[in-house]
Scaffold this motif. Structure first.
Motif, PDB file in Angstrom:
ATOM      1  N   HIS A 127      40.494 -94.136  -4.304  1.00 19.56           N
ATOM      2  CA  HIS A 127      41.694 -93.477  -3.810  1.00 19.56           C
ATOM      3  C   HIS A 127      41.732 -93.546  -2.294  1.00 19.56           C
ATOM      4  O   HIS A 127      40.757 -93.920  -1.635  1.00 19.56           O
ATOM      5  CB  HIS A 127      41.710 -92.024  -4.301  1.00 19.56           C
ATOM      6  CG  HIS A 127      43.040 -91.363  -4.150  1.00 19.56           C
ATOM      7  ND1 HIS A 127      43.268 -90.360  -3.244  1.00 19.56           N
ATOM      8  CD2 HIS A 127      44.224 -91.565  -4.791  1.00 19.56           C
ATOM      9  CE1 HIS A 127      44.528 -89.961  -3.327  1.00 19.56           C
ATOM     10  NE2 HIS A 127      45.122 -90.676  -4.266  1.00 19.56           N
ATOM     11  N   SER A 128      42.857 -93.141  -1.730  1.00 20.62           N
ATOM     12  CA  SER A 128      43.053 -93.250  -0.281  1.00 20.62           C
ATOM     13  C   SER A 128      42.042 -92.425   0.502  1.00 20.62           C
ATOM     14  O   SER A 128      41.597 -92.836   1.582  1.00 20.62           O
ATOM     15  CB  SER A 128      44.480 -92.825   0.089  1.00 20.62           C
ATOM     16  OG  SER A 128      44.745 -91.499  -0.366  1.00 20.62           O
ATOM     17  N   TYR A 171      52.361 -88.356  -1.664  1.00 14.36           N
ATOM     18  CA  TYR A 171      52.990 -87.039  -1.531  1.00 14.36           C
ATOM     19  C   TYR A 171      54.284 -86.977  -2.345  1.00 14.36           C
ATOM     20  O   TYR A 171      54.525 -86.027  -3.097  1.00 14.36           O
ATOM     21  CB  TYR A 171      53.264 -86.756  -0.056  1.00 14.36           C
ATOM     22  CG  TYR A 171      53.904 -85.412   0.205  1.00 14.36           C
ATOM     23  CD1 TYR A 171      53.146 -84.241   0.247  1.00 14.36           C
ATOM     24  CD2 TYR A 171      55.284 -85.317   0.408  1.00 14.36           C
ATOM     25  CE1 TYR A 171      53.741 -83.006   0.484  1.00 14.36           C
ATOM     26  CE2 TYR A 171      55.890 -84.092   0.647  1.00 14.36           C
ATOM     27  CZ  TYR A 171      55.114 -82.943   0.676  1.00 14.36           C
ATOM     28  OH  TYR A 171      55.695 -81.719   0.912  1.00 14.36           O
ATOM     29  N   LEU A 172      55.111 -88.014  -2.217  1.00 13.86           N
ATOM     30  CA  LEU A 172      56.372 -88.049  -2.958  1.00 13.86           C
ATOM     31  C   LEU A 172      56.125 -88.177  -4.462  1.00 13.86           C
ATOM     32  O   LEU A 172      56.835 -87.576  -5.267  1.00 13.86           O
ATOM     33  CB  LEU A 172      57.229 -89.211  -2.457  1.00 13.86           C
ATOM     34  CG  LEU A 172      57.738 -89.101  -1.010  1.00 13.86           C
ATOM     35  CD1 LEU A 172      58.477 -90.366  -0.603  1.00 13.86           C
ATOM     36  CD2 LEU A 172      58.646 -87.883  -0.849  1.00 13.86           C
ATOM     37  N   ASP A 186      48.687 -92.809  -9.999  1.00 20.31           N
ATOM     38  CA  ASP A 186      47.336 -92.666  -9.478  1.00 20.31           C
ATOM     39  C   ASP A 186      46.694 -91.420 -10.088  1.00 20.31           C
ATOM     40  O   ASP A 186      47.314 -90.346 -10.121  1.00 20.31           O
ATOM     41  CB  ASP A 186      47.381 -92.551  -7.943  1.00 20.31           C
ATOM     42  CG  ASP A 186      46.008 -92.386  -7.345  1.00 20.31           C
ATOM     43  OD1 ASP A 186      45.279 -93.373  -7.224  1.00 20.31           O
ATOM     44  OD2 ASP A 186      45.660 -91.229  -7.016  1.00 20.31           O
ATOM     45  N   SER A 187      45.444 -91.560 -10.562  1.00 18.58           N
ATOM     46  CA  SER A 187      44.793 -90.456 -11.275  1.00 18.58           C
ATOM     47  C   SER A 187      44.529 -89.261 -10.364  1.00 18.58           C
ATOM     48  O   SER A 187      44.630 -88.108 -10.801  1.00 18.58           O
ATOM     49  CB  SER A 187      43.484 -90.943 -11.899  1.00 18.58           C
ATOM     50  OG  SER A 187      42.625 -91.471 -10.909  1.00 18.58           O
ATOM     51  N   VAL A 188      44.188 -89.520  -9.103  1.00 16.11           N
ATOM     52  CA  VAL A 188      43.932 -88.407  -8.175  1.00 16.11           C
ATOM     53  C   VAL A 188      45.219 -87.661  -7.866  1.00 16.11           C
ATOM     54  O   VAL A 188      45.251 -86.421  -7.830  1.00 16.11           O
ATOM     55  CB  VAL A 188      43.278 -88.930  -6.880  1.00 16.11           C
ATOM     56  CG1 VAL A 188      43.113 -87.804  -5.867  1.00 16.11           C
ATOM     57  CG2 VAL A 188      41.931 -89.576  -7.184  1.00 16.11           C
ATOM     58  N   THR A 189      46.301 -88.398  -7.651  1.00 14.47           N
ATOM     59  CA  THR A 189      47.597 -87.760  -7.404  1.00 14.47           C
ATOM     60  C   THR A 189      48.017 -86.915  -8.602  1.00 14.47           C
ATOM     61  O   THR A 189      48.536 -85.799  -8.443  1.00 14.47           O
ATOM     62  CB  THR A 189      48.663 -88.825  -7.112  1.00 14.47           C
ATOM     63  OG1 THR A 189      48.262 -89.608  -5.989  1.00 14.47           O
ATOM     64  CG2 THR A 189      50.005 -88.180  -6.812  1.00 14.47           C
ATOM     65  N   ILE A 216      48.517 -82.476 -17.424  1.00 13.85           N
ATOM     66  CA  ILE A 216      49.350 -83.596 -16.996  1.00 13.85           C
ATOM     67  C   ILE A 216      48.927 -84.841 -17.769  1.00 13.85           C
ATOM     68  O   ILE A 216      47.735 -85.109 -17.951  1.00 13.85           O
ATOM     69  CB  ILE A 216      49.262 -83.832 -15.472  1.00 13.85           C
ATOM     70  CG1 ILE A 216      50.231 -84.942 -15.059  1.00 13.85           C
ATOM     71  CG2 ILE A 216      47.844 -84.152 -15.029  1.00 13.85           C
ATOM     72  CD1 ILE A 216      50.441 -85.038 -13.559  1.00 13.85           C
ATOM     73  N   ILE A 217      49.911 -85.583 -18.246  1.00 14.42           N
ATOM     74  CA  ILE A 217      49.679 -86.802 -19.028  1.00 14.42           C
ATOM     75  C   ILE A 217      50.388 -87.944 -18.319  1.00 14.42           C
ATOM     76  O   ILE A 217      51.614 -87.914 -18.146  1.00 14.42           O
ATOM     77  CB  ILE A 217      50.212 -86.661 -20.463  1.00 14.42           C
ATOM     78  CG1 ILE A 217      49.606 -85.440 -21.152  1.00 14.42           C
ATOM     79  CG2 ILE A 217      49.924 -87.915 -21.271  1.00 14.42           C
ATOM     80  CD1 ILE A 217      50.234 -85.124 -22.497  1.00 14.42           C
ATOM     81  N   THR A 218      49.635 -88.963 -17.902  1.00 11.43           N
ATOM     82  CA  THR A 218      50.221 -90.096 -17.194  1.00 11.43           C
ATOM     83  C   THR A 218      49.565 -91.396 -17.640  1.00 11.43           C
ATOM     84  O   THR A 218      48.427 -91.410 -18.108  1.00 11.43           O
ATOM     85  CB  THR A 218      50.044 -89.957 -15.670  1.00 11.43           C
ATOM     86  OG1 THR A 218      48.654 -89.808 -15.367  1.00 11.43           O
ATOM     87  CG2 THR A 218      50.824 -88.766 -15.134  1.00 11.43           C
ATOM     88  N   LYS A 219      50.292 -92.473 -17.453  1.00  9.87           N
ATOM     89  CA  LYS A 219      49.748 -93.800 -17.697  1.00  9.87           C
ATOM     90  C   LYS A 219      49.032 -94.281 -16.447  1.00  9.87           C
ATOM     91  O   LYS A 219      49.557 -94.176 -15.345  1.00  9.87           O
ATOM     92  CB  LYS A 219      50.875 -94.765 -18.075  1.00  9.87           C
ATOM     93  CG  LYS A 219      50.389 -96.158 -18.453  1.00  9.87           C
ATOM     94  CD  LYS A 219      51.555 -97.061 -18.835  1.00  9.87           C
ATOM     95  CE  LYS A 219      51.073 -98.450 -19.200  1.00  9.87           C
ATOM     96  NZ  LYS A 219      52.210 -99.354 -19.538  1.00  9.87           N
TER      97      LYS A 219
END
Length: 670
Positions: A394-395, A555-556, A584-587, A606-609
């Motif tokens: 991550h950043s 952030y956005l 991004d997993s950290v975001t 939270i569920i994301t691809k």
């Protein structure tokens, strides 16, 4: 031959006589022909007499053959009748049910044995679905199978075979055998270990009288509980009990969700001496030594997960967890930290080089812990390599790696997994930090190549997946972070060596800061002691802020995810990302953390691809809801207040449905 004759009433079947007679006739015919030829050569009168005798004998033989043929036909007819009658009687009287179905599953015929299991006396030409819907479902379920299946019908156990091509179903009642099997299974031995998690800490400041009263109370409660379920309990030490029971008793206790955990915890808390129990139970083997070893291993697993819970596991099965609803009691002491530090130093000194790796998608706690271990290895005069996949960070980790370029001894120590495998030897030591599951390591291949010499330092609750025979395990679920655990070890290192530098101290303090959500969660006095030490060794708060800064896109993206929130169960929040967008997993984790700041939210998900195609799930809690149990049911793990999992070959919508079903299932059981 005599035995065969006696079985047939002393007589041979007619077709056997027929065969013998034919042989005699052939012999006589040949003899007569030979005699006639010879007689004609010497005497015509003798030849004529011999011909006359032959004719008489031939007539007699033909008559006898007709009689024998008639007897044979009668015998065969009688035998066929008896066989056919035997088949009919067997079909009607044998203890096997036979059901013949016609079109539309209408009952064409059933033998008397099966009729006894129907509720109606008149079943012919009735549709099976109307007469017995339960039986129809069973037949439809297995009609494409050509094997016997064990089914339950009308409280009886049957071995059922469906022959679809003949529209015939066979039933063998195995209820008695099933009962015997069930009794055998219920009478299998189980072995358990019971441990009072924090007995030494609680009794340290108590008077002898209070200690005696507390011990008597706990012993009486455990004795009453064991007697209620027919189990044998033996106290081994002040804080240790041995349990022996049948599987039937274990089943009953599991149905009660091991309520003894809540009873002891709540009762002792009211007395201002809160005690919790950890229990490990093993079953499924006839070797008592193996069961005892497995029970101890299960107890270690329960303790490694923070205590106040039960682990039930057979030698070959999967673990079942009960309890674990509360935050773990602090059992870490300065003495234990010193012992772990000394043991780690000895392992390092016995190794030619050290390798340290965190988990995939490393955060500041993971990489900060790696930097801390590298410094401890250097203090012991050992070379330490940090295994890291720089392409998948991550950043904030990228900014930290940029900072380390000012410290060549650090930047040169960061290597790729392939480089680590080429450098490793049989005498190399691998240290896993901030995780204990090999499958989520930076490189599982690196772990496999050095699996014989492994050290684990972690603050997450231990899961069922765990390295086999690690050389040293330091898992403290009460600690805020792995960086906190490693920071305490610096106190017991040689002061003659170069101390921790600014970038290492800043990275470790940032790891603590992030994992505690700005010191607002999972913090204790030891957390602030560790932060104070790192601050005194040069950790810079301004540099921390720089490391934790987000870029505009992240952030956005985080705010976009928060805008997708939906609420359920009155106290839970859920974010579901788009199916066609990678996050991004950290975001995503940061967005999940932000939901806890909302009023009335005790747990967030939270569920994301993800970019690797997997569906990631992050879970957070204020501590009132155990999200670790939820994530474990979905194949992941974590803390009581923090957890995550990743799922393959699923869509976001499917994982959402799976998450909601898991939560509902846990709520129903609770």
């Amino acid at each position: 031959m005599n035995n065969n004759n006696s079985k047939n009433g002393g007589q041979l079947p007619p077709f056997i006589h027929n065969t013998r007679l034919r042989r005699i006739m052939i012999f006589i015919s040949i003899t007569v022909i030979y005699g006639v030829v010879v007689s004609f050569l010497y005497s015509t009168i003798a030849a004529s007499i011999l011909i006359a005798i032959s004719v008489v004998g031939l007539i007699y033989t033909i008559v006898m053959m007709n009689e024998i043929s008639s007897d044979t036909n009668k015998y065969i007819a009688d035998l066929s009748y008896r066989i056919h009658r035997g088949e009919q009687e067997a079909l009607l009287e044998m203890p096997i049910g036979v059901l013949v179905l016609g079109d539309n599953k209408k009952i064409e015929w059933a033998n008397p044995f099966l009729l006894n299991y129907f509720q109606s006396d008149s079943i012919l030409q009735k549709r099976l679905g109307e007469l017995d819907p339960e039986l129809e479902k069973l037949i439809l379920k297995f009609e494409d199978s050509k094997e016997f299946h064990t089914v339950t019908w009308h409280d009886n156990k049957f071995s059922m075979l469906v022959q679809r091509e003949y529209n015939t179903v066979y039933f063998l009642d195995i209820t008695k055998y099933a009962q015997l099997e069930e009794r055998y299974d219920n009478e299998q031995i189980t072995v358990g270990q019971i441990f009072l998690d924090n007995y030494d800490e609680v009794t340290q400041s108590m008077t002898d009288q209070d200690i005696s009263n507390l011990s008597n109370y706990v012993t009486n409660e455990l004795a009453s509980w064991s007697q209620k379920y027919g189990m044998y309990l033996k106290q081994i030490d002040d804080d240790h009990f041995f349990l022996l029971a049948y599987v039937k008793s274990l089943t009953d206790v599991e149905s009660d969700k091991f309520n003894i955990l809540d009873v002891v915890r709540e009762s002792t808390s009211k007395q201002n001496f809160p005690l919790t129990l950890s229990i490990g139970i093993a079953y499924g083997d006839e070797d008592l030594n193996s069961l005892a070893d497995q029970a101890q291993s299960n107890l270690d697993l329960a303790l490694g997960r923070g205590g106040d819970q039960v682990v039930v596991k057979s030698l070959e099965g999967t673990a079942r967890f009960y309890g674990g609803k509360t935050n773990p009691m602090e059992k870490r002491t300065r003495v234990r930290a010193r012992m772990i530090s000394q043991a780690l130093n000895e392992l390092m000194n016995d190794s030619d080089q050290i390798f340290v790796q965190g988990h995939t998608r490393p955060d500041m706690d993971s990489l900060g812990a790696c930097l801390g271990i590298r410094r401890i290895a250097q203090m012991n005069g050992k070379k330490c390599w940090i295994v890291l996949d720089k392409e998948r960070v991550h950043s904030d980790i990228q900014r930290l790696l940029q900072e380390t370029k000012s410290y060549p001894e650090i930047s040169d120590s960061i290597i790729t997994p392939s480089e680590a495998q080429s450098k490793a030897t049989d005498n190399s030591l691998l240290i896993m930090v901030d995780h204990s599951k090999p499958s989520i390591s930076i490189s599982e291949d690196v772990y496999q190549s050095m699996s014989k010499k492994v050290v684990i330092i972690d603050h997450h609750r231990r899961g069922e997946e765990f390295p086999e025979n690690p050389m040293l395990v330091y898992i403290e679920p009460y600690a805020s972070s792995t960086c906190e655990l490693i920071t305490e070890m610096f106190e017991y290192q040689s002061h003659e060596e170069e101390p921790i530098n600014k970038v290492e101290a800043t990275a470790m303090l940032t790891g603590i800061f992030v994992d505690t959500q700005s010191f607002s969660m999972r913090t204790g006095t030891r957390t602030f002691d560790a932060a104070s030490y790192l601050r005194s060794t040069g950790a810079d708060s301004n540099d921390m802020q720089q490391l934790m800064k987000e870029n505009v896109d992240n952030y956005l993206e985080r705010n976009h995810l928060i805008s997708l929130v939906e609420f359920f169960h009155d106290d839970m929040a859920l974010i579901t990302g788009e199916e066609d967008k990678n996050y991004d997993s950290v975001t995503a984790a940061q967005a999940c953390d932000s939901l806890l700041t909302m009023s009335g939210v005790d747990a967030s998900f939270i569920i994301t691809k993800r970019s690797d195609g997997k569906i990631g799930v992050s879970a957070r809690s204020t501590g009132n809801i155990n999200v670790q149990i939820i994530m474990e049911r979905m194949g992941g793990g974590g803390h009581l207040s923090s957890g995550a999992t990743q799922l393959e070959d699923k869509t976001v919508a499917e994982v959402k449905e799976m998450l909601l079903e898991t939560i509902d299932h846990i709520d129903d059981n609770e």
